[in-house]
Design an enzyme around this catalytic site. Structure first.
Site, PDB file in Angstrom:
ATOM      1  N   GLN A  50      60.682  33.732  72.966  1.00 42.61           N
ATOM      2  CA  GLN A  50      59.889  34.388  73.778  1.00 42.61           C
ATOM      3  C   GLN A  50      60.826  35.432  74.518  1.00 42.61           C
ATOM      4  OE1 GLN A  50      57.403  30.613  73.481  1.00 42.61           O
ATOM      5  NE2 GLN A  50      56.100  32.311  73.552  1.00 42.61           N
ATOM      6  N   LEU A  93      51.607  31.767  73.775  1.00 41.32           N
ATOM      7  CA  LEU A  93      52.056  33.062  74.981  1.00 41.32           C
ATOM      8  C   LEU A  93      52.408  34.332  74.515  1.00 41.32           C
ATOM      9  CD1 LEU A  93      54.507  30.707  78.183  1.00 41.32           C
ATOM     10  CD2 LEU A  93      51.633  31.108  77.780  1.00 41.32           C
ATOM     11  N   HIS A 134      55.240  23.132  67.620  1.00 36.47           N
ATOM     12  CA  HIS A 134      55.207  24.651  68.632  1.00 36.47           C
ATOM     13  C   HIS A 134      56.677  25.286  68.004  1.00 36.47           C
ATOM     14  CE1 HIS A 134      52.676  28.004  69.421  1.00 36.47           C
ATOM     15  NE2 HIS A 134      53.334  27.936  70.207  1.00 36.47           N
ATOM     16  N   GLU A 135      57.263  24.543  69.482  1.00 40.57           N
ATOM     17  CA  GLU A 135      58.601  25.344  69.856  1.00 40.57           C
ATOM     18  C   GLU A 135      59.175  24.676  69.140  1.00 40.57           C
ATOM     19  OE1 GLU A 135      57.864  26.801  72.715  1.00 40.57           O
ATOM     20  OE2 GLU A 135      55.831  26.053  73.624  1.00 40.57           O
ATOM     21  N   HIS A 138      59.103  27.955  66.734  1.00 39.89           N
ATOM     22  CA  HIS A 138      59.565  29.476  66.802  1.00 39.89           C
ATOM     23  C   HIS A 138      60.780  29.419  66.593  1.00 39.89           C
ATOM     24  CE1 HIS A 138      56.295  30.970  69.538  1.00 39.89           C
ATOM     25  NE2 HIS A 138      55.857  30.188  70.434  1.00 39.89           N
TER      26      HIS A 138
HETATM   27 NI    NI Z   1      54.051  29.686  71.061  1.00 42.80          NI
END
Ligand code: NI
Length: 169
Positions: A50, A93, A134-135, A138
């Site tokens: 990210q 984000l 969630h992470e 990613h």
């Molecule tokens: Ni995210």
């Protein structure tokens, strides 16, 4: 140093990140930067892709600075156990201003390395379990919108395309 957050559409978000093998000062600096960037963006979790860095590193603080003990550094994390199901509103984000209900395991155990390379395990429920999933997603190039219906996903993608055209993404 605060890094800008990469948004949906950038391919770095949709490819598996590289395993971390060197645990040095540069890594510690990057993790400090990740916490700083996450707090600046008002998030409770951030994965290295990210900020445009395709490495298997994530930071989490579901208390958002309330409890220093809640700060978690996850290097090369893997979910090793899942239990139950829970659906709740979730955002990212990298997909700002959108939220959808996402069904995920309610309790998970993660195995990861800390910033010295030491392996640890951590079990979390509710919001922490959600953040850990969630992470970790990613780092596998997977975004939360892959867990929602194709119809809802296409609607979000269409709205994003409009924002991109308008120069607002
Ligand atoms: Ni995210």
């Amino acid at each position: 140093m605060i890094h800008p957050i990469v948004k949906f559409g950038n391919p770095v978000l949709e490819k598996p990140a590289e395993k971390v093998t060197v645990f040095d000062e540069e890594l510690k600096k990057l993790i400090d930067d990740m916490f700083e960037s996450m707090y600046a963006a008002r998030g409770v979790g951030l994965a290295a892709p990210q900020i445009g860095i395709s490495r298997r590193i994530a930071v989490v603080d579901v208390t958002f600075k309330e409890d220093p003990e809640a700060k978690l550094v996850l290097i090369n994390p893997e979910i090793i156990h899942k239990e139950g199901r829970h659906s709740q509103s979730e955002g990212c984000l990298s997909i700002p201003d959108f939220r959808e209900n996402v069904s995920r395991a309610q309790v998970v155990t993660i195995r990861a390395q800390d910033l010295c390379g030491k392996i640890f395990e951590k079990t979390g429920d509710d919001l922490l379990a959600r953040a850990l999933q969630h992470e970790t997603d990613h780092l596998n190039g997977k975004l939360y919108i892959s867990h929602i219906s194709a119809l809802k996903r296409d609607l979000i993608k269409r709205k994003i395309r409009k924002l991109v055209k308008a120069g607002e993404w």
